[in-house]
Write a protein that holds these residues in place. Structure first.
Motif, PDB file in Angstrom:
ATOM      1  N   LYS A   1       0.738  -1.253  -0.200  1.00 56.42           N
ATOM      2  CA  LYS A   1      -0.087  -0.015  -0.055  1.00 56.42           C
ATOM      3  C   LYS A   1       0.983   1.356   0.001  1.00 56.42           C
ATOM      4  N   TYR A   2       2.029   1.119   0.425  1.00 61.32           N
ATOM      5  CA  TYR A   2       3.003   2.355   0.513  1.00 61.32           C
ATOM      6  C   TYR A   2       4.234   2.060  -0.297  1.00 61.32           C
ATOM      7  N   LEU A   3       4.665   3.227  -0.793  1.00 68.29           N
ATOM      8  CA  LEU A   3       6.105   2.993  -1.755  1.00 68.29           C
ATOM      9  C   LEU A   3       7.123   3.571  -0.904  1.00 68.29           C
ATOM     10  N   HIS A   4       8.217   3.274  -0.408  1.00 65.56           N
ATOM     11  CA  HIS A   4       9.045   3.870   0.318  1.00 65.56           C
ATOM     12  C   HIS A   4      10.144   4.525  -0.518  1.00 65.56           C
ATOM     13  N   PHE A   5      10.437   5.697  -0.514  1.00 66.29           N
ATOM     14  CA  PHE A   5      11.249   6.555  -1.583  1.00 66.29           C
ATOM     15  C   PHE A   5      12.526   7.347  -0.542  1.00 66.29           C
ATOM     16  N   ASP A   6      13.721   6.686  -0.365  1.00 64.05           N
ATOM     17  CA  ASP A   6      14.902   6.926   0.390  1.00 64.05           C
ATOM     18  C   ASP A   6      15.502   8.261  -0.260  1.00 64.05           C
ATOM     19  N   VAL A   7      15.468   9.221   0.259  1.00 62.71           N
ATOM     20  CA  VAL A   7      16.366  10.639  -0.493  1.00 62.71           C
ATOM     21  C   VAL A   7      17.486  10.756   0.693  1.00 62.71           C
ATOM     22  N   MET A   8      18.673  10.681   0.065  1.00 56.19           N
ATOM     23  CA  MET A   8      20.051  10.840   0.628  1.00 56.19           C
ATOM     24  C   MET A   8      20.905  11.850  -0.106  1.00 56.19           C
TER      25      MET A   8
ATOM     26  N   VAL B   1       7.864   9.421   1.715  1.00 60.84           N
ATOM     27  CA  VAL B   1       9.182   9.863   1.290  1.00 60.84           C
ATOM     28  C   VAL B   1       9.864  10.190   2.596  1.00 60.84           C
ATOM     29  N   HIS B   2      11.159   9.411   2.807  1.00 62.54           N
ATOM     30  CA  HIS B   2      12.164   9.254   3.945  1.00 62.54           C
ATOM     31  C   HIS B   2      13.400  10.321   3.593  1.00 62.54           C
ATOM     32  N   LEU B   3      13.288  11.424   4.063  1.00 60.75           N
ATOM     33  CA  LEU B   3      14.316  12.546   3.856  1.00 60.75           C
ATOM     34  C   LEU B   3      15.596  12.104   4.796  1.00 60.75           C
ATOM     35  N   MET B   4      16.696  11.578   4.292  1.00 59.72           N
ATOM     36  CA  MET B   4      17.820  11.487   5.101  1.00 59.72           C
ATOM     37  C   MET B   4      18.842  12.635   4.704  1.00 59.72           C
TER      38      MET B   4
ATOM     39  N   ASP C   1       3.075  11.762  -0.355  1.00 61.59           N
ATOM     40  CA  ASP C   1       1.921  11.760   0.558  1.00 61.59           C
ATOM     41  C   ASP C   1       2.640  12.061   2.004  1.00 61.59           C
ATOM     42  N   LEU C   2       3.435  11.257   2.282  1.00 64.69           N
ATOM     43  CA  LEU C   2       3.951  11.243   3.580  1.00 64.69           C
ATOM     44  C   LEU C   2       5.400  11.516   3.605  1.00 64.69           C
ATOM     45  N   ILE C   3       5.900  12.686   4.719  1.00 59.35           N
ATOM     46  CA  ILE C   3       7.244  13.061   4.430  1.00 59.35           C
ATOM     47  C   ILE C   3       7.901  12.903   5.762  1.00 59.35           C
ATOM     48  N   THR C   4       8.902  12.149   5.940  1.00 58.67           N
ATOM     49  CA  THR C   4       9.473  11.773   7.177  1.00 58.67           C
ATOM     50  C   THR C   4      10.788  12.321   7.193  1.00 58.67           C
ATOM     51  N   VAL C   5      11.061  13.313   8.377  1.00 59.96           N
ATOM     52  CA  VAL C   5      12.392  14.113   8.535  1.00 59.96           C
ATOM     53  C   VAL C   5      12.803  13.370   9.783  1.00 59.96           C
ATOM     54  N   HIS C   6      14.313  13.397   9.699  1.00 57.70           N
ATOM     55  CA  HIS C   6      15.072  12.992  10.947  1.00 57.70           C
ATOM     56  C   HIS C   6      15.190  13.970  11.966  1.00 57.70           C
TER      57      HIS C   6
END
Ligand code: DX5
Ligand code: ZN
Length: 217
Positions: free
Chosen positions: A31-38, A66-69, A86-91
């Protein structure tokens, strides 16, 4: 029980056929697609960014997680939202003013995620839990796919589940790093309900691998 969701990470996908790689996991039921930004600063490696997200956004209606590293994520969240996140994750480790950045993401109309690295104490995110839709527990040192799950991090998943009860909150708990058939149960038993899987999905037939992992739900 909260809904369990598989979030395949395209970091380990074949970029020559990214659209197909996304379709395969969607057909399998992810249901989700994880998108790793480095960015090569917060983590040693550099991956991909807004133009790639914008392009693959057209490939699917799946939830783009979207996983913002990256350092100074506040400079980029609006661009990622506009590119289809759709979803933005920050550290937590990258935020000088966590409250402001989490509110910034919410105001853009995206779901809000807050991540913590293996060496970061779980207490560091407690003051911000009322502002998030998802907590992300890293179970490898961020930067590369295909690393081994760090078992010492499992207790943080459980701590975040307990805290959610105590505070009467409703955030999801995502686990990221080293998730495969041998580790997914440990993370789910501790309370994780969004399961990122990169190499264990895209290391072979993505459809079959995603199905196998979701059979454990
Ligand atoms: C690591 C990334 C992960 C990575 C997971 O820095 O945040 O999302 O793609 O890969 P696996 O599942 O192979 O550990
Ligand atoms: Zn990730």
């Amino acid at each position: 029980m909260r809904e369990r969701i598989l979030a395949p990470s395209i970091l380990s996908a074949d970029f020559t056929k990214l659209g197909e790689e996304i379709k395969r996991v969607e057909e399998a039921g992810a249901k989700y697609l994880h998108f790793d930004v480095m960015d090569g600063l917060f983590v040693p490696s550099i991956s991909f960014g807004m133009p790639v997200l914008k392009s693959i956004r057209k490939a699917s209606d799946i939830v783009y997680d979207v996983h913002l590293m990256i350092v100074e994520p506040e400079r980029y969240v609006e661009y990622f939202k506009n590119s289809g996140a759709d979803l933005i994750t920050v550290h937590i480790e990258t935020l000088k003013d966590p409250e402001a950045v989490l509110k910034q993401i919410k105001d853009l109309g995206a779901k809000v995620g807050l991540a913590l690295n293996p060496e970061t104490d779980v207490e560091k995110v407690y003051p911000y839990l009322h502002l998030i839709d998802m907590a992300l527990v890293m179970t490898v040192h961020p930067g590369f796919g295909g690393q081994k799950y760090i078992h010492d991090c499992t207790s943080k998943i459980a701590d975040l589940a307990t805290k959610r009860e105590e505070l009467g909150l409703d955030y999801d708990i995502e686990v990221d790093g080293g998730i495969g058939e041998g580790t997914i149960d440990e993370a789910m038993d501790a309370g994780a309900n969004i399961l990122v899987a990169g190499s264990s999905v895209y290391g072979g037939d993505a459809y079959e691998n995603a199905k196998k992992l979701m059979a454990k739900f």
